[in-house]
Design a protein around this motif. Sequence first.
Motif, PDB file in Angstrom:
ATOM      1  N   GLY A 115       8.292 -35.336  29.445  1.00  0.00           N
ATOM      2  CA  GLY A 115       8.258 -34.272  28.443  1.00  0.00           C
ATOM      3  C   GLY A 115       9.650 -33.676  28.337  1.00  0.00           C
ATOM      4  N   VAL A 116      10.261 -33.750  27.164  1.00  0.00           N
ATOM      5  CA  VAL A 116      11.661 -33.359  27.007  1.00  0.00           C
ATOM      6  C   VAL A 116      11.819 -32.405  25.830  1.00  0.00           C
ATOM      7  N   THR A 117      12.591 -31.351  26.049  1.00  0.00           N
ATOM      8  CA  THR A 117      13.025 -30.457  24.976  1.00  0.00           C
ATOM      9  C   THR A 117      14.546 -30.433  25.033  1.00  0.00           C
ATOM     10  N   SER A 118      15.194 -30.583  23.881  1.00  0.00           N
ATOM     11  CA  SER A 118      16.662 -30.596  23.892  1.00  0.00           C
ATOM     12  C   SER A 118      17.202 -29.689  22.796  1.00  0.00           C
ATOM     13  N   TRP A 119      18.423 -29.240  22.992  1.00  0.00           N
ATOM     14  CA  TRP A 119      19.096 -28.401  22.007  1.00  0.00           C
ATOM     15  C   TRP A 119      20.596 -28.524  22.202  1.00  0.00           C
ATOM     16  N   SER A 120      21.327 -28.171  21.152  1.00  0.00           N
ATOM     17  CA  SER A 120      22.789 -28.190  21.217  1.00  0.00           C
ATOM     18  C   SER A 120      23.258 -26.901  21.877  1.00  0.00           C
ATOM     19  N   SER A 121      24.280 -27.027  22.683  1.00  0.00           N
ATOM     20  CA  SER A 121      24.849 -25.854  23.347  1.00  0.00           C
ATOM     21  C   SER A 121      26.367 -25.976  23.335  1.00  0.00           C
ATOM     22  N   TYR A 122      27.024 -24.933  23.765  1.00  0.00           N
ATOM     23  CA  TYR A 122      28.481 -24.939  23.755  1.00  0.00           C
ATOM     24  C   TYR A 122      28.986 -24.524  25.125  1.00  0.00           C
ATOM     25  N   GLY A 123      29.803 -25.362  25.730  1.00  0.00           N
ATOM     26  CA  GLY A 123      30.366 -25.080  27.051  1.00  0.00           C
ATOM     27  C   GLY A 123      31.836 -24.709  26.955  1.00  0.00           C
ATOM     28  N   MET A 124      32.479 -24.574  28.090  1.00  0.00           N
ATOM     29  CA  MET A 124      33.878 -24.160  28.127  1.00  0.00           C
ATOM     30  C   MET A 124      34.779 -25.145  27.381  1.00  0.00           C
ATOM     31  N   ASP A 125      34.443 -26.437  27.457  1.00  0.00           N
ATOM     32  CA  ASP A 125      35.293 -27.455  26.841  1.00  0.00           C
ATOM     33  C   ASP A 125      34.712 -28.035  25.560  1.00  0.00           C
ATOM     34  N   GLY A 126      33.723 -27.372  24.970  1.00  0.00           N
ATOM     35  CA  GLY A 126      33.201 -27.865  23.698  1.00  0.00           C
ATOM     36  C   GLY A 126      31.697 -28.028  23.665  1.00  0.00           C
ATOM     37  N   ASP A 127      31.238 -28.863  22.704  1.00  0.00           N
ATOM     38  CA  ASP A 127      29.806 -29.061  22.497  1.00  0.00           C
ATOM     39  C   ASP A 127      29.158 -29.774  23.683  1.00  0.00           C
ATOM     40  N   ARG A 128      27.922 -29.398  23.927  1.00  0.00           N
ATOM     41  CA  ARG A 128      27.133 -29.989  25.001  1.00  0.00           C
ATOM     42  C   ARG A 128      25.727 -30.275  24.479  1.00  0.00           C
ATOM     43  N   LEU A 129      25.033 -31.137  25.187  1.00  0.00           N
ATOM     44  CA  LEU A 129      23.617 -31.365  24.928  1.00  0.00           C
ATOM     45  C   LEU A 129      22.864 -30.799  26.126  1.00  0.00           C
ATOM     46  N   SER A 130      21.959 -29.840  25.873  1.00  0.00           N
ATOM     47  CA  SER A 130      21.130 -29.275  26.936  1.00  0.00           C
ATOM     48  C   SER A 130      19.737 -29.860  26.817  1.00  0.00           C
ATOM     49  N   VAL A 131      19.178 -30.257  27.949  1.00  0.00           N
ATOM     50  CA  VAL A 131      17.876 -30.911  27.970  1.00  0.00           C
ATOM     51  C   VAL A 131      17.033 -30.253  29.061  1.00  0.00           C
ATOM     52  N   GLN A 132      15.770 -29.992  28.743  1.00  0.00           N
ATOM     53  CA  GLN A 132      14.834 -29.473  29.736  1.00  0.00           C
ATOM     54  C   GLN A 132      13.694 -30.465  29.874  1.00  0.00           C
ATOM     55  N   ILE A 133      13.399 -30.850  31.117  1.00  0.00           N
ATOM     56  CA  ILE A 133      12.390 -31.880  31.386  1.00  0.00           C
ATOM     57  C   ILE A 133      11.380 -31.330  32.384  1.00  0.00           C
ATOM     58  N   LEU A 134      10.108 -31.551  32.108  1.00  0.00           N
ATOM     59  CA  LEU A 134       9.039 -31.173  33.023  1.00  0.00           C
ATOM     60  C   LEU A 134       8.410 -32.450  33.563  1.00  0.00           C
ATOM     61  N   THR A 135       8.250 -32.518  34.893  1.00  0.00           N
ATOM     62  CA  THR A 135       7.663 -33.722  35.487  1.00  0.00           C
ATOM     63  C   THR A 135       6.935 -33.380  36.778  1.00  0.00           C
ATOM     64  N   PRO A 136       5.912 -34.146  37.130  1.00  0.00           N
ATOM     65  CA  PRO A 136       5.313 -33.963  38.459  1.00  0.00           C
ATOM     66  C   PRO A 136       6.355 -34.254  39.538  1.00  0.00           C
ATOM     67  N   ARG A 137       6.283 -33.541  40.656  1.00  0.00           N
ATOM     68  CA  ARG A 137       7.277 -33.716  41.717  1.00  0.00           C
ATOM     69  C   ARG A 137       7.311 -35.129  42.256  1.00  0.00           C
ATOM     70  N   LYS A 138       6.198 -35.844  42.182  1.00  0.00           N
ATOM     71  CA  LYS A 138       6.204 -37.200  42.735  1.00  0.00           C
ATOM     72  C   LYS A 138       7.096 -38.148  41.939  1.00  0.00           C
ATOM     73  N   TYR A 139       7.466 -37.759  40.699  1.00  0.00           N
ATOM     74  CA  TYR A 139       8.366 -38.586  39.877  1.00  0.00           C
ATOM     75  C   TYR A 139       9.790 -38.037  39.869  1.00  0.00           C
ATOM     76  N   GLU A 140      10.068 -37.027  40.704  1.00  0.00           N
ATOM     77  CA  GLU A 140      11.358 -36.344  40.686  1.00  0.00           C
ATOM     78  C   GLU A 140      12.532 -37.292  40.905  1.00  0.00           C
ATOM     79  N   LEU A 141      12.456 -38.130  41.928  1.00  0.00           N
ATOM     80  CA  LEU A 141      13.582 -39.030  42.225  1.00  0.00           C
ATOM     81  C   LEU A 141      13.785 -40.055  41.122  1.00  0.00           C
ATOM     82  N   ASN A 142      12.679 -40.537  40.531  1.00  0.00           N
ATOM     83  CA  ASN A 142      12.795 -41.471  39.401  1.00  0.00           C
ATOM     84  C   ASN A 142      13.497 -40.807  38.220  1.00  0.00           C
ATOM     85  N   LEU A 143      13.188 -39.521  37.994  1.00  0.00           N
ATOM     86  CA  LEU A 143      13.825 -38.793  36.899  1.00  0.00           C
ATOM     87  C   LEU A 143      15.325 -38.668  37.139  1.00  0.00           C
TER      88      LEU A 143
END
Length: 197
Positions: A115-143
Amino acid sequence: MLENALTMVAIIFIVNVLYVSLMTIRMILTLKGRTYIAAFVSMFEIVIYVVGLGLVLDNLDQIQNLIAYAIGFATGLIIGSKIEEKLALGYITVNVVSANPDLKFTQRLREKGYGVTSWSSYGMDGDRLSVQILTPRKYELNLYQAIHEIDPKAFIISYEPKRIHGGFWVKQVRKGKLMRKENKTKEQAQKESRQKE
């Protein structure tokens, strides 16, 4: 006599390792909202605790018993934590910031079933892609591995959400679709590698 003393030390150590391991698991289950399972575990925990403490108090003049109790307590904490890691209860939220906003982060992670939500963001050196992901902990390392494959320089922060409500993704996870998607992706990769050979 020495044999009896060593046997007593071993019993106290083992009893305390069991007690503290169960205590750690019970606390984690309680924090994760698994109250009934935690209550069931607590029944065994308290019986083991009373037996172990009784053995030490009955032989309080024997310093080795107290040392065994203390070492068993510390060992139980470590073992309980390891068991909890293996159980991997609950979910994690992972926030990722990529310095390359043109990467197909969202698409590639969704293809793997996350499950992914993404948006454009701006960092110190320019444009960035911010992504938020929700996952069961058992898949954490795979993520983490999938993120690293997409962008090895990505900035990652993870935490455990306290409550999750709504969304199509939660229904998919409960039905076990995420793991099936990951397995399909692995199977496809294996077929492709065989075809190349």
